[in-house]
Structure formats: C-alpha cells, structure tokens
Design a protein around this motif. Sequence first.
Motif, PDB file in Angstrom:
ATOM      1  N   TYR A 213      -9.776  12.548   6.755  1.00 37.58           N
ATOM      2  CA  TYR A 213     -10.072  11.671   5.724  1.00 37.58           C
ATOM      3  C   TYR A 213     -10.667  12.593   4.690  1.00 37.58           C
ATOM      4  O   TYR A 213     -10.471  12.204   3.484  1.00 37.58           O
ATOM      5  CB  TYR A 213     -11.158  10.762   6.129  1.00 37.58           C
ATOM      6  CG  TYR A 213     -11.447   9.650   5.098  1.00 37.58           C
ATOM      7  CD1 TYR A 213     -10.674   8.768   4.557  1.00 37.58           C
ATOM      8  CD2 TYR A 213     -12.634   9.715   4.334  1.00 37.58           C
ATOM      9  CE1 TYR A 213     -10.798   7.716   3.830  1.00 37.58           C
ATOM     10  CE2 TYR A 213     -12.993   9.064   3.385  1.00 37.58           C
ATOM     11  CZ  TYR A 213     -12.023   7.965   2.972  1.00 37.58           C
ATOM     12  OH  TYR A 213     -12.187   7.160   1.796  1.00 37.58           O
ATOM     13  N   SER A 214     -11.465  13.555   4.827  1.00 40.62           N
ATOM     14  CA  SER A 214     -11.936  14.540   3.822  1.00 40.62           C
ATOM     15  C   SER A 214     -10.946  14.962   2.711  1.00 40.62           C
ATOM     16  O   SER A 214     -11.354  15.022   1.517  1.00 40.62           O
ATOM     17  CB  SER A 214     -12.809  15.600   4.387  1.00 40.62           C
ATOM     18  OG  SER A 214     -12.156  16.480   5.120  1.00 40.62           O
ATOM     19  N   ARG A 218     -11.092  14.104  -1.123  1.00 41.77           N
ATOM     20  CA  ARG A 218     -11.443  15.099  -2.181  1.00 41.77           C
ATOM     21  C   ARG A 218     -10.325  14.895  -3.321  1.00 41.77           C
ATOM     22  O   ARG A 218     -10.780  15.121  -4.547  1.00 41.77           O
ATOM     23  CB  ARG A 218     -10.893  16.734  -1.649  1.00 41.77           C
ATOM     24  CG  ARG A 218     -12.283  17.041  -0.960  1.00 41.77           C
ATOM     25  CD  ARG A 218     -12.224  18.746  -1.168  1.00 41.77           C
ATOM     26  NE  ARG A 218     -10.900  19.108  -0.214  1.00 41.77           N
ATOM     27  CZ  ARG A 218     -11.054  19.047   1.011  1.00 41.77           C
ATOM     28  NH1 ARG A 218     -12.120  18.868   1.876  1.00 41.77           N
ATOM     29  NH2 ARG A 218      -9.960  19.467   1.904  1.00 41.77           N
ATOM     30  N   SER A 219      -9.141  14.163  -2.806  1.00 42.01           N
ATOM     31  CA  SER A 219      -8.186  13.991  -4.101  1.00 42.01           C
ATOM     32  C   SER A 219      -8.561  12.828  -4.985  1.00 42.01           C
ATOM     33  O   SER A 219      -8.115  12.620  -6.102  1.00 42.01           O
ATOM     34  CB  SER A 219      -6.812  13.847  -3.461  1.00 42.01           C
ATOM     35  OG  SER A 219      -7.077  12.572  -2.923  1.00 42.01           O
ATOM     36  N   ARG A 220      -9.457  12.163  -4.618  1.00 42.77           N
ATOM     37  CA  ARG A 220     -10.172  11.023  -5.425  1.00 42.77           C
ATOM     38  C   ARG A 220     -11.640  11.039  -5.742  1.00 42.77           C
ATOM     39  O   ARG A 220     -12.352  10.191  -5.492  1.00 42.77           O
ATOM     40  CB  ARG A 220      -9.665   9.562  -4.772  1.00 42.77           C
ATOM     41  CG  ARG A 220      -8.237   9.546  -4.659  1.00 42.77           C
ATOM     42  CD  ARG A 220      -7.250   9.311  -5.372  1.00 42.77           C
ATOM     43  NE  ARG A 220      -7.287   8.026  -6.104  1.00 42.77           N
ATOM     44  CZ  ARG A 220      -6.175   7.437  -6.439  1.00 42.77           C
ATOM     45  NH1 ARG A 220      -4.877   7.692  -6.177  1.00 42.77           N
ATOM     46  NH2 ARG A 220      -6.043   6.285  -7.227  1.00 42.77           N
ATOM     47  N   PRO A 297     -11.726   5.616  -2.936  1.00 47.57           N
ATOM     48  CA  PRO A 297     -11.909   5.785  -1.533  1.00 47.57           C
ATOM     49  C   PRO A 297     -13.320   5.396  -0.940  1.00 47.57           C
ATOM     50  O   PRO A 297     -14.184   5.093  -2.079  1.00 47.57           O
ATOM     51  CB  PRO A 297     -11.978   7.351  -1.531  1.00 47.57           C
ATOM     52  CG  PRO A 297     -12.085   7.939  -2.738  1.00 47.57           C
ATOM     53  CD  PRO A 297     -11.675   7.030  -3.869  1.00 47.57           C
ATOM     54  N   ILE A 298     -13.324   5.419   0.104  1.00 50.61           N
ATOM     55  CA  ILE A 298     -14.752   4.884   0.820  1.00 50.61           C
ATOM     56  C   ILE A 298     -15.444   6.421   0.799  1.00 50.61           C
ATOM     57  O   ILE A 298     -14.459   7.330   1.108  1.00 50.61           O
ATOM     58  CB  ILE A 298     -14.589   4.359   2.381  1.00 50.61           C
ATOM     59  CG1 ILE A 298     -13.861   2.994   2.243  1.00 50.61           C
ATOM     60  CG2 ILE A 298     -16.061   4.568   3.032  1.00 50.61           C
ATOM     61  CD1 ILE A 298     -13.187   2.652   3.734  1.00 50.61           C
ATOM     62  N   ARG A 299     -16.573   6.427   0.357  1.00 45.44           N
ATOM     63  CA  ARG A 299     -17.394   7.404   0.138  1.00 45.44           C
ATOM     64  C   ARG A 299     -18.245   7.791   1.058  1.00 45.44           C
ATOM     65  O   ARG A 299     -18.377   6.981   2.161  1.00 45.44           O
ATOM     66  CB  ARG A 299     -17.827   7.816  -1.287  1.00 45.44           C
ATOM     67  CG  ARG A 299     -16.629   7.488  -2.326  1.00 45.44           C
ATOM     68  CD  ARG A 299     -17.050   7.694  -3.911  1.00 45.44           C
ATOM     69  NE  ARG A 299     -16.221   7.674  -4.746  1.00 45.44           N
ATOM     70  CZ  ARG A 299     -15.236   8.288  -5.144  1.00 45.44           C
ATOM     71  NH1 ARG A 299     -14.970   9.357  -4.587  1.00 45.44           N
ATOM     72  NH2 ARG A 299     -14.521   7.722  -6.113  1.00 45.44           N
ATOM     73  N   ASP A 300     -19.345   8.793   0.836  1.00 44.49           N
ATOM     74  CA  ASP A 300     -20.107   9.013   2.016  1.00 44.49           C
ATOM     75  C   ASP A 300     -21.340   8.180   2.018  1.00 44.49           C
ATOM     76  O   ASP A 300     -21.493   7.288   1.250  1.00 44.49           O
ATOM     77  CB  ASP A 300     -20.647  10.620   1.865  1.00 44.49           C
ATOM     78  CG  ASP A 300     -21.330  10.751   0.736  1.00 44.49           C
ATOM     79  OD1 ASP A 300     -21.769   9.797   0.020  1.00 44.49           O
ATOM     80  OD2 ASP A 300     -21.587  11.948   0.196  1.00 44.49           O
TER      81      ASP A 300
END
Length: 459
Positions: A213-214, A218-220, A297-300
């Motif tokens: 997923y990482s 990183r692409s968005r 994206p869903i982030r951290d």
Amino acid sequence: MAQLVVVAENALLPGETHPRPAKLTVDLESGRIRNVQDGIVDIEDKDGVEILRVTDEDVLLPGLIDCHVHLNQPGRTDWEGFQTGTLAAISGGVTTLIDMPLNSIPPTTTVAHLNEKREEARRVGMSCDLGFWGGIIPGNSSELRGLLKEGVKGFKCFLIESGVEEFPCVGEEDLLEACNALEGTNALILFHAELDSSPSQSDTNSCEHPERYSTFLRSRPPALELDALSLILRFAKQFPSLRFHIVHLSASSALPVIQHAREEGMQNLTVETCFHYLTLSSEDIPENRTEYKCCPPIRDEVNRQALLQGVRDGIIDFVVSDHSPCTPELKKGDFLSAWGGVSSLGLGLQLLWTELGGQGQQDLPWGRIVDLLCARQAKQVGIDDRKGGLAIGKDADFVIFSPKQATHLEQSHLNFKNKMSPYVGKRLNGSVKATYIRGQQVWDGSQGKALDPKRGHFI
Ligand SMILES: [Zn+2]
C-alpha cells in the motif's frame, strides 16, 4: 385520514446532545410529519390510526442522506445499479442518495443524459429517494444551466484524471467557462480536489512493490490535495455568487488552510470527508488488499486523528460514503493496477457510531453524528424543506436504530452488488432495525429484507 403515530422513548434530533422522548404524527396520505410533540403523550387506539412504539432500547433518528455515491447505471450496471445501491442505502438507514455524474455511461453531463438516467431509474425502481449531481467536463458549459433547471443538485468536476475516459478532467480555462456560465445562480460546484501541478511531487515512477500500500500512497501525496485547494480558493474568491465544495478530503494538512480562508470571510466553501478516512489507516492495510484503494488515498494514523479532530471542530461539514464500487475483476491485482474506490454504502451510521458514538471525551454527542449524516447534507443540496430532520412538514423518513447491538460484518451482510469492502471482518457497533420512507416501512433489519423496493422518488 389514515395516520401513523410514532411514540419513541428516545428520539434524536440533529444537533441535540441527548435523545428525548417524542411523539410523531404522520399523515400517511401525504407521507409527511403532521405533528411532533415532546414527551410520551397518552394515545388511544382509534380507527385509522396505526401506532408504532419505539422502546427504550432503540433510538428514533431521521432518515439519513448520502450525498456522494456512484450508482453507475446505465452503462456500468455490473458495478452497481439503482436497485442494489438504493437497497444497500435503506439497509443502513439512508433514505436519500445523491448520485454522482460519472461512471455511468452516459455520464450526467447533458440534459439528455440526465433524462436517460432518470428513465432507467424509473424503469427498474429504487428503494430510497434519489437525486442527481451533474458534471462539468471540457466543452459542456452550455448544458449547465439546463441541468440546473432540470433539478441537478450541483456539478462535479475533476482536476486530475477521473479514471474513466467519458468524464475527462477540466483545466482552469474549462472551469472559468463553467463558472461564467453559472454565475449568479448560487450553484454548487464539487471538486475532486487533487491537482498534479508539478508531476515530480508525486512519486509515480516508483513502481517497485506494487503489492504494498505504501507504494500507492507515495504516488498520491497530500501536496496534490493542497494544490487543488489553492486553485479552488482562487475560484471561490472570484465567484462569490457560486458555492464551492471539496469532496472526499483526505489530507488533514488542508484543514488549517480551509479554516483560515473561512476566518478571512470566505463563506462559499464547504468540505466533506468519507467514512474510510475517519476509520482506516494506511499502516493497517495488508498487501494487495485493493478494496482499500481509493483516490485520494487513505493516509496514516496521524492524518486520520487530525481528520477526526476536524470533524469535532466543525471544519469538516459532513461525512459521506463515496461508495465507488466495481466488479471483482477490476479489483484484482495490485495497488497500482486495481480500480480505485471503496464500497461502504449503508454502513456509515454504524461506522461513525463505532468511531465517535461512545461516551468518552473524544466522542461526539449523538445529535452531532446525526447532523453530519443528515441535516447538513439536506441543507447542502437544498432539500431541507423535506428532508434531514423530524419536524412538522418534512417527509416522514425515519430510522429505528439499536445502539447497543453489534455486528461482526460478514460479506453476506453487504447489500450492494459487488460484495467487497474493507470493513468485512470488522466489528461494528449499533444496528439498523427498521427504515421508513414517507411513513411506510421499507427495510426490516431483523429479517434483513426490503419491504417496499419501489418506494423511492426523485428528489
Ligand atoms: Zn466519488
């Protein structure tokens, strides 16, 4: 005249801190609420009066609204459809949906296309009320006023590729043309707010480990959302007679910028986020679990906590599903190749209830959850005279919710067409016991079935 009297020990009105006893009188002929009284008032059995008692264990809520769903019909009916999508809605207490203009073929970018969609929905029937967003694409500015006149709730556009070729993104010039065409109408313009203004900022070249997923994350980066936001702020300033709305905000770093703009006097900007950004974190997403993939994206976890704070602080106006399904084939593969979209239609109340509905300091008063899922969205799309509350004159759309029950979510509980969702296997608090539209029960939660699958109207 036939009446339904709903007597509830606990009724929750948008914005209120605690549920309170209430008695609702519904005129069954019009399907509207004729009277609302505080407290449990004695009622006698009379001919022509049906009585519904909501016991102490349950809470009576207004019917919920989801302003951001992709029903994909006609054209991509194997992804979703009016029947299955609206069924999933009522199973979760949602009584009104507003359908996005893209992923159906044709997209809702002309009056003729809108009519085609409505005709199709009328033909197959729908379980809940349904409204439509129009779309802005390059070259369709002459259609916009006509679409508005025909009842679309506003217009969605993309500042970055949408993922489907029949709904291309707009550049600044297209947007200017659209805003000029709509000037003075108070129309609402919705932005998929990611803008790749300097392609080097997104790490799109890194295709190593597409199963992780990482790599996709990183692409968005958040910079795409922030760049889009600065463009939107410029337009919002330039066109005070129009309203601007950011759909599915994911980057929490945008929140102080939005707050600052409002403090400076900007009143024509609203923002929504989605259930998945408030309930899921990138750290927990297993390899190749593409049901978690969506854009932005869903982030951290740090980002998720900041978004939750944005909801508590009232910077985020409301919360939607952005239910954007596809077929299982398109979700096959890795995070870079799979279709982006999270499916969660009908799960929103349970998700927010699980995340924010406890009694802790970080939790929200119940009425605020209802506000986020109902009253604010009704106001946003201009249907608050009929929807979004339990008040005299409104449609008798309501939900009986059991807050103490819990569900271990299984695939078989999902009522939308393609039964993939990141929430399968998770424990959700609360359950929807029954959903009513215009005073008629349409969903029976104990049996898990729809009772009146063609009850929905256009709104
Ligand atoms: Zn969407």
